[in-house]
Write an enzyme that holds these catalytic residues in place. Structure first.
Site, PDB file in Angstrom:
ATOM      1  N   GLU A   1      44.875  -5.587 -19.234  1.00  0.00           N
ATOM      2  CA  GLU A   1      46.284  -5.773 -18.876  1.00  0.00           C
ATOM      3  C   GLU A   1      46.558  -7.156 -18.278  1.00  0.00           C
ATOM      4  O   GLU A   1      47.345  -7.289 -17.342  1.00  0.00           O
ATOM      5  CB  GLU A   1      46.748  -4.678 -17.902  1.00  0.00           C
ATOM      6  CG  GLU A   1      47.142  -3.397 -18.571  1.00  0.00           C
ATOM      7  CD  GLU A   1      48.028  -3.636 -19.778  1.00  0.00           C
ATOM      8  OE1 GLU A   1      48.928  -4.481 -19.701  1.00  0.00           O
ATOM      9  OE2 GLU A   1      47.789  -2.973 -20.790  1.00  0.00           O
TER      10      GLU A   1
HETATM   11  C1  LIG Z   1      37.776  -1.110 -21.554  1.00  0.00           C
HETATM   12  C2  LIG Z   1      38.886  -1.950 -22.093  1.00  0.00           C
HETATM   13  C3  LIG Z   1      40.083  -1.357 -22.448  1.00  0.00           C
HETATM   14  C4  LIG Z   1      41.100  -2.121 -23.017  1.00  0.00           C
HETATM   15  N1  LIG Z   1      42.230  -1.501 -23.494  1.00  0.00           N
HETATM   16  C5  LIG Z   1      43.102  -2.220 -24.251  1.00  0.00           C
HETATM   17  C6  LIG Z   1      44.177  -1.576 -24.941  1.00  0.00           C
HETATM   18  O1  LIG Z   1      44.378  -0.364 -24.839  1.00  0.00           O
HETATM   19  N2  LIG Z   1      44.983  -2.330 -25.725  1.00  0.00           N
HETATM   20  C7  LIG Z   1      44.805  -3.665 -25.879  1.00  0.00           C
HETATM   21  O2  LIG Z   1      45.565  -4.285 -26.620  1.00  0.00           O
HETATM   22  N3  LIG Z   1      43.796  -4.310 -25.242  1.00  0.00           N
HETATM   23  C8  LIG Z   1      42.947  -3.624 -24.448  1.00  0.00           C
HETATM   24  N4  LIG Z   1      41.900  -4.262 -23.820  1.00  0.00           N
HETATM   25  C9  LIG Z   1      41.744  -5.685 -23.988  1.00  0.00           C
HETATM   26  C10 LIG Z   1      42.027  -6.471 -22.721  1.00  0.00           C
HETATM   27  O3  LIG Z   1      43.394  -6.469 -22.429  1.00  0.00           O
HETATM   28  C11 LIG Z   1      41.422  -7.857 -22.915  1.00  0.00           C
HETATM   29  O4  LIG Z   1      40.022  -7.707 -22.806  1.00  0.00           O
HETATM   30  C12 LIG Z   1      41.937  -8.875 -21.922  1.00  0.00           C
HETATM   31  O5  LIG Z   1      43.283  -9.144 -22.181  1.00  0.00           O
HETATM   32  C13 LIG Z   1      41.144 -10.177 -21.960  1.00  0.00           C
HETATM   33  O6  LIG Z   1      40.988 -10.634 -23.256  1.00  0.00           O
HETATM   34  P1  LIG Z   1      39.521 -11.031 -23.788  1.00  0.00           P
HETATM   35  O7  LIG Z   1      38.631  -9.883 -23.506  1.00  0.00           O
HETATM   36  O8  LIG Z   1      39.658 -11.481 -25.177  1.00  0.00           O
HETATM   37  O9  LIG Z   1      39.083 -12.196 -22.852  1.00  0.00           O
HETATM   38  P2  LIG Z   1      39.484 -13.738 -23.005  1.00  0.00           P
HETATM   39  O10 LIG Z   1      40.945 -13.840 -23.280  1.00  0.00           O
HETATM   40  O11 LIG Z   1      38.539 -14.398 -23.930  1.00  0.00           O
HETATM   41  O12 LIG Z   1      39.234 -14.264 -21.524  1.00  0.00           O
HETATM   42  C14 LIG Z   1      37.933 -14.597 -21.035  1.00  0.00           C
HETATM   43  C15 LIG Z   1      38.086 -15.373 -19.726  1.00  0.00           C
HETATM   44  O13 LIG Z   1      38.826 -16.567 -19.948  1.00  0.00           O
HETATM   45  C16 LIG Z   1      39.950 -16.605 -19.089  1.00  0.00           C
HETATM   46  N5  LIG Z   1      41.073 -17.220 -19.806  1.00  0.00           N
HETATM   47  C17 LIG Z   1      41.490 -16.965 -21.066  1.00  0.00           C
HETATM   48  N6  LIG Z   1      42.578 -17.695 -21.346  1.00  0.00           N
HETATM   49  C18 LIG Z   1      42.868 -18.413 -20.250  1.00  0.00           C
HETATM   50  C19 LIG Z   1      43.890 -19.348 -19.924  1.00  0.00           C
HETATM   51  N7  LIG Z   1      44.865 -19.657 -20.771  1.00  0.00           N
HETATM   52  N8  LIG Z   1      43.879 -19.907 -18.693  1.00  0.00           N
HETATM   53  C20 LIG Z   1      42.929 -19.562 -17.788  1.00  0.00           C
HETATM   54  N9  LIG Z   1      41.939 -18.690 -18.047  1.00  0.00           N
HETATM   55  C21 LIG Z   1      41.922 -18.115 -19.263  1.00  0.00           C
HETATM   56  C22 LIG Z   1      40.253 -15.167 -18.728  1.00  0.00           C
HETATM   57  O14 LIG Z   1      40.940 -15.066 -17.482  1.00  0.00           O
HETATM   58  C23 LIG Z   1      38.853 -14.565 -18.671  1.00  0.00           C
HETATM   59  O15 LIG Z   1      38.280 -14.783 -17.418  1.00  0.00           O
HETATM   60  C24 LIG Z   1      40.909  -3.506 -23.183  1.00  0.00           C
HETATM   61  C25 LIG Z   1      39.728  -4.119 -22.765  1.00  0.00           C
HETATM   62  C26 LIG Z   1      38.715  -3.354 -22.244  1.00  0.00           C
HETATM   63  C27 LIG Z   1      37.422  -4.024 -21.857  1.00  0.00           C
END
Ligand SMILES: Cc1cc2nc3c(=O)[nH]c(=O)nc-3n(C[C@H](O)[C@H](O)[C@H](O)COP(=O)(O)OP(=O)(O)OC[C@H]3O[C@@H](n4cnc5c(N)ncnc54)[C@H](O)[C@@H]3O)c2cc1C
Length: 600
Positions: A442
């Site tokens: 989220e």
């Molecule tokens: C158990 C679980 C349940 C989930 N449920 C859902 C769901 O129901 N529906 C859904 O759509 N998604 C869901 N998600 C996805 C979740 O919302 C994402 O994992 C989250 O938004 C982060 O995206 P990412 O994992 O690709 O990490 P990334 O976006 O790759 O981020 C990795 C790191 O980089 C940092 N970062 C990335 N971009 C920036 C920026 N512009 N500036 C500064 N820092 C940055 C982040 O803060 C983080 O620390 C779920 C994830 C998990 C693990």
């Protein structure tokens, strides 16, 4: 046996003494309700939690969902437990009487679901995401879509998901690539891959209603070209009965460190020509609609984090009262019996920290529920607008503060219990694993901090920012002539620091590199969050002080004194941290910004 339930005294204190929920019965929407119906809903929630979820909690954690290539398998106890929530009317208790709900104020719904979330926050995800999905369609879908999809979700026959994340688009949704093409009959064919979708496949309901973000062919690049679609797992026949399987396939399940009550899925849309999808609202406005669900889900995430922290606190508190170990330093008699560990001041420090974090976090989430209600049902237009402005502003804090400090509280629950906290004979290590997700999904804490500083603070000519400052100042003014004047003064000084820091950092954006200026945005979020929680604690302190003035009986006196002590702890041990964070932000400290990837 350590405590398995939350403190009911604390729930009623927050509900009735801090937030005056009883006064909501004066609003037309809640005219059929009374304190008795509110209490009955809370009692029912507790009964369902303790009867159906507590006994299976460990089994859920040690038996993660599996996929045999055709179907998802969960332990069989999950479905009857979720059915019990639906049958008790606790799946969407705030929804209208007309759609089968109890029309409860959201703040009461939160308290009614508190035990459920405390015992089974991740399993409850099936239900809470369904509720939020239905709320979005109700707000932005057509009448036909509401009749077709919302009604069966409200009845518990269908469940819903939120499908945004893709392998290449997590925090950066602007880069999502799932695509949709318009058909002659007005429906769309959707193709693409989504990952991490919670509740994306299972056998718990007749159908699954995915709300999917995708780009219509030819749409503008970036967030302005994102549309929102309803994509069901099964298509429906003319008469509404379940028809053929839509072109949505489960590509696999993820194995997680916690949160095993909820499936996490990789979904493939359109491997066989395109999944049938129904546009919600207008093309290219999808992200705006999705914010309806995301904002609700953000409060839900904060609430889950706070309640998991509260339950860990209660568990370790009970343990600390019973576990004998060691003697006080002043006692030199080896013949004397060991004392319960709660007698050691350092154990009380860890319990107080948990209490300050968990009760502060949950009160903050209840405030969010109150504002979400006020923006719809407050008496005047002005009050509704004010609530909307405040909630919009506070959402990144309501999401991220409990998510960051909830796991910290659970970490301390483990520490209080020593080695016994580290083994899975006790649930506190599981609470920590479950809670660790919350700063990630989220919108990560980093993303929330950019939202706060870059968008929410300057938005509408600083309207939300000014509104929350005014609210906090109002409480300070109230507390100034009471026993709590010292704390009012400290919070006042913190507000001045916050204002100076805000002016300084936003002023710097005019002349400095924006990425440098915002490189300490998490410190800004930490500072703002701590100030807001200090304010929430001052409000709890005022209510406790009022309770003490009324000469309560002994148990209540202990309760109120505990509240005041936890408030004092927050002001003494936590609030001063804001000066460290503000210095980094005001100085535009460049340490992280200037660190080169090659230097690691
Ligand atoms: C158990 C679980 C349940 C989930 N449920 C859902 C769901 O129901 N529906 C859904 O759509 N998604 C869901 N998600 C996805 C979740 O919302 C994402 O994992 C989250 O938004 C982060 O995206 P990412 O994992 O690709 O990490 P990334 O976006 O790759 O981020 C990795 C790191 O980089 C940092 N970062 C990335 N971009 C920036 C920026 N512009 N500036 C500064 N820092 C940055 C982040 O803060 C983080 O620390 C779920 C994830 C998990 C693990």
């Amino acid at each position: 046996m350590a405590a398995q339930a939350l403190s009911e005294r604390d729930l009623t204190f927050m509900l009735y003494e801090v937030f005056d929920a009883e006064s909501l019965t004066a609003r037309p929407r809640y005219a059929d309700h009374s304190r008795e119906t509110f209490d009955a809903a809370i009692e029912t929630g507790k009964a369902v939690a303790l009867k159906h979820f507590l006994p299976i909690r460990q089994k859920v954690d040690t038996n993660e969902p599996t996929f045999d290539g055709k179907k998802v398998h969960l332990i069989p106890e999950i479905k009857p437990a979720l059915d019990a929530v639906i049958e008790a009317g606790l799946a969407a208790p705030s929804s209208d009487f007309d759609s089968g709900g109890m029309q409860l104020p959201p703040i009461v719904t939160s308290a009614a679901q508190a035990h459920l979330f405390a015992v089974a926050s991740t399993t409850l995800g099936y239900i809470s995401l369904t509720d939020a999905n239905a709320n979005l369609i109700e707000a932005h879908g057509s009448k036909e879509q509401i009749d077709t999809w919302v009604r069966p979700m409200r009845e518990g026959r269908f469940m819903g998901t939120m499908a945004m994340t893709e392998p290449g688009a997590g925090s950066g949704l602007a880069d999502l690539t799932t695509s949709a093409t318009r058909e002659a009959d007005g429906s769309y064919r959707l193709t693409g891959n989504k990952i991490f979708i919670s509740g994306g496949d299972h056998e718990l309901s007749e159908n699954i209603v995915h709300l999917v973000l995708a780009r219509v062919k030819g749409a503008p690049k970036g967030v302005k070209g994102i549309s929102l679609f309803i994509v069901p797992k099964f298509l429906l026949n003319e008469d509404g009965s379940i028809g053929e399987r839509n072109d949505v396939a489960l590509a696999g399940l993820f194995h997680k460190m916690g949160g095993r009550g909820h499936t996490s899925t990789a979904l493939s849309f359109g491997e066989n020509g395109g999944a049938t999808a129904y546009l919600v609202g207008e093309e290219n406005k999808g992200l705006m609609y999705m914010f309806h669900m995301m904002n609700e889900a953000r409060i839900m995430v904060g609430t889950g984090a706070a309640l998991t922290a509260l339950t860990g606190y209660q568990y370790s508190l009970d343990y600390a009262r019973e576990r004998p170990q060691g003697r006080l330093l002043g006692n030199k008699d080896p013949e004397s019996p060991p004392i319960p560990i709660i007698e050691h001041a350092d154990v009380r420090r860890m319990l107080l920290t948990q209490k300050a974090y968990a009760e502060g976090a949950y009160a903050l989430c209840l405030l969010g529920c109150q504002l979400a209600d006020d923006e719809k049902t407050a008496e005047s237009e002005e009050a509704r607008t004010q609530a909307h402005t405040l909630l919009d502003f506070l959402t990144p804090i309501i999401k991220s503060w409990p998510s960051e400090y909830g796991p910290k509280a659970n970490n301390l629950a483990i520490q209080v219990m020593g080695g016994h906290g580290y083994i899975n004979e006790h649930p506190v290590e599981m609470f920590y694993r479950d809670n660790r997700l919350n700063p990630i999904h989220e919108g990560t804490t980093g993303i929330q901090s950019l939202d706060l500083l870059g968008r929410k603070v300057p938005m509408n000519n600083f309207a939300g920012y000014q509104a929350i400052l005014n609210e906090m100042q109002g409480t300070i003014d109230k507390a100034r002539d009471t026993e709590l004047s010292l704390f009012a003064g400290q919070l006042g000084a913190a507000l001045t620091e916050l204002q100076q820091t805000t002016t300084s950092v936003l002023g710097a954006t005019a002349e400095k590199n924006i990425d440098l200026v915002f490189s300490n945005s998490v410190s800004y979020l930490e500072m703002f969050g701590h100030i807001v929680v200090a304010w929430i604690w001052l409000r709890q302190g005022l209510a406790a002080d009022a309770g003490l003035q009324a000469n309560p009986h002994k148990d209540d006196e202990h309760f109120y004194r505990g509240k005041l002590q936890a408030m004092q702890y927050f002001f003494r041990s936590e609030l001063p941290k804001i000066y460290h964070w503000s210095k980094l932000v005001r100085d535009i400290d460049a340490t992280s910004f200037e660190m080169k990837p090659d230097w690691f």
